[in-house]
Design a protein around this motif. Sequence first.
Motif, short mmCIF file in Angstrom:
data_model
loop_
_atom_site.label_atom_id
_atom_site.label_comp_id
_atom_site.label_asym_id
_atom_site.label_seq_id
_atom_site.Cartn_x
_atom_site.Cartn_y
_atom_site.Cartn_z
N THR A 72 1.53 7.66 8.92
CA THR A 72 0.63 7.06 7.93
C THR A 72 -0.77 7.61 8.14
O THR A 72 -1.10 8.09 9.22
CB THR A 72 0.62 5.52 8.03
OG1 THR A 72 -0.16 5.00 6.97
CG2 THR A 72 0.06 5.04 9.34
N LYS A 73 -1.58 7.53 7.09
CA LYS A 73 -2.98 7.96 7.22
C LYS A 73 -3.75 6.88 7.95
O LYS A 73 -3.70 5.71 7.58
CB LYS A 73 -3.59 8.15 5.82
CG LYS A 73 -3.75 9.57 5.43
CD LYS A 73 -4.54 9.67 4.17
CE LYS A 73 -4.85 11.14 3.96
NZ LYS A 73 -5.57 11.38 2.74
N VAL A 74 -4.46 7.29 8.98
CA VAL A 74 -5.24 6.34 9.75
C VAL A 74 -6.56 6.99 10.14
O VAL A 74 -6.62 8.19 10.42
CB VAL A 74 -4.45 5.85 10.99
CG1 VAL A 74 -4.22 6.95 11.98
CG2 VAL A 74 -5.14 4.68 11.64
N ASN A 75 -7.60 6.20 10.10
CA ASN A 75 -8.92 6.66 10.50
C ASN A 75 -9.03 6.54 12.02
O ASN A 75 -8.63 5.54 12.60
CB ASN A 75 -9.99 5.82 9.81
CG ASN A 75 -11.38 6.35 10.02
OD1 ASN A 75 -11.61 7.24 10.82
ND2 ASN A 75 -12.32 5.78 9.29
N SER A 107 -0.65 9.41 12.90
CA SER A 107 -0.92 10.22 11.70
C SER A 107 0.34 10.88 11.16
O SER A 107 0.38 11.27 9.99
CB SER A 107 -1.95 11.30 12.03
OG SER A 107 -3.19 10.70 12.33
N ASP A 142 -10.32 3.42 13.48
CA ASP A 142 -9.51 2.21 13.36
C ASP A 142 -8.58 2.01 14.55
O ASP A 142 -7.78 1.08 14.56
CB ASP A 142 -8.68 2.25 12.07
CG ASP A 142 -9.56 2.13 10.83
OD1 ASP A 142 -10.68 1.61 10.96
OD2 ASP A 142 -9.12 2.56 9.75
N LEU A 146 -4.07 -0.66 10.44
CA LEU A 146 -3.35 0.19 9.49
C LEU A 146 -3.88 -0.04 8.09
O LEU A 146 -4.31 -1.14 7.75
CB LEU A 146 -1.85 -0.12 9.54
CG LEU A 146 -1.17 0.17 10.86
CD1 LEU A 146 0.28 -0.32 10.84
CD2 LEU A 146 -1.22 1.65 11.17
N PRO A 147 -3.86 1.00 7.25
CA PRO A 147 -4.34 0.84 5.88
C PRO A 147 -3.42 -0.06 5.06
O PRO A 147 -2.24 -0.22 5.38
CB PRO A 147 -4.34 2.26 5.33
CG PRO A 147 -3.38 3.00 6.18
CD PRO A 147 -3.40 2.34 7.52
N ASP A 148 -3.98 -0.65 4.02
CA ASP A 148 -3.18 -1.50 3.12
C ASP A 148 -2.16 -0.64 2.40
O ASP A 148 -2.37 0.54 2.12
CB ASP A 148 -4.07 -2.20 2.10
CG ASP A 148 -4.98 -3.21 2.78
OD1 ASP A 148 -4.61 -3.72 3.84
OD2 ASP A 148 -6.06 -3.48 2.22
#
Length: 83
Positions: free
Chosen positions: A54-57, A51, A60, A80-82
Motif C-alpha cells: 500500500t502507499k504509505v508516507n 510500500s 506515518d 495506513l491511508p483510508d
Amino acid sequence: MALLSFLFPEKKKSATAAKERLQIIIARERTNRTGPDFLPALHRELIEVISKYTKVNADDIKISLDRQGNLEVLDVNVVLPDA
C-alpha cells in the motif's frame, strides 16, 4: 519427496521473516547496548515492506524503543491511508 523439498524449499512469509529480524535485532541490542542504533535501518525496512502492499508516507511510521531497567518495549505505529 525429500529431494524435491530440498531443491525447492518453501519461501518464508514476510511476517515470519520480519518477526525473525526483530528477534535478532532485539537480542543483539540486549547484548550490546552501546552499539549503533538499529531504529533508522528498521524504519527504512518497514517503509520498503509496507510500500509493496500500500502507499504509505514515511512520516506515518513511528518507531520507538523505551528502556526501563531490564525491560525494553519496541513500539511500532503505522498509520495506513483510508481505503
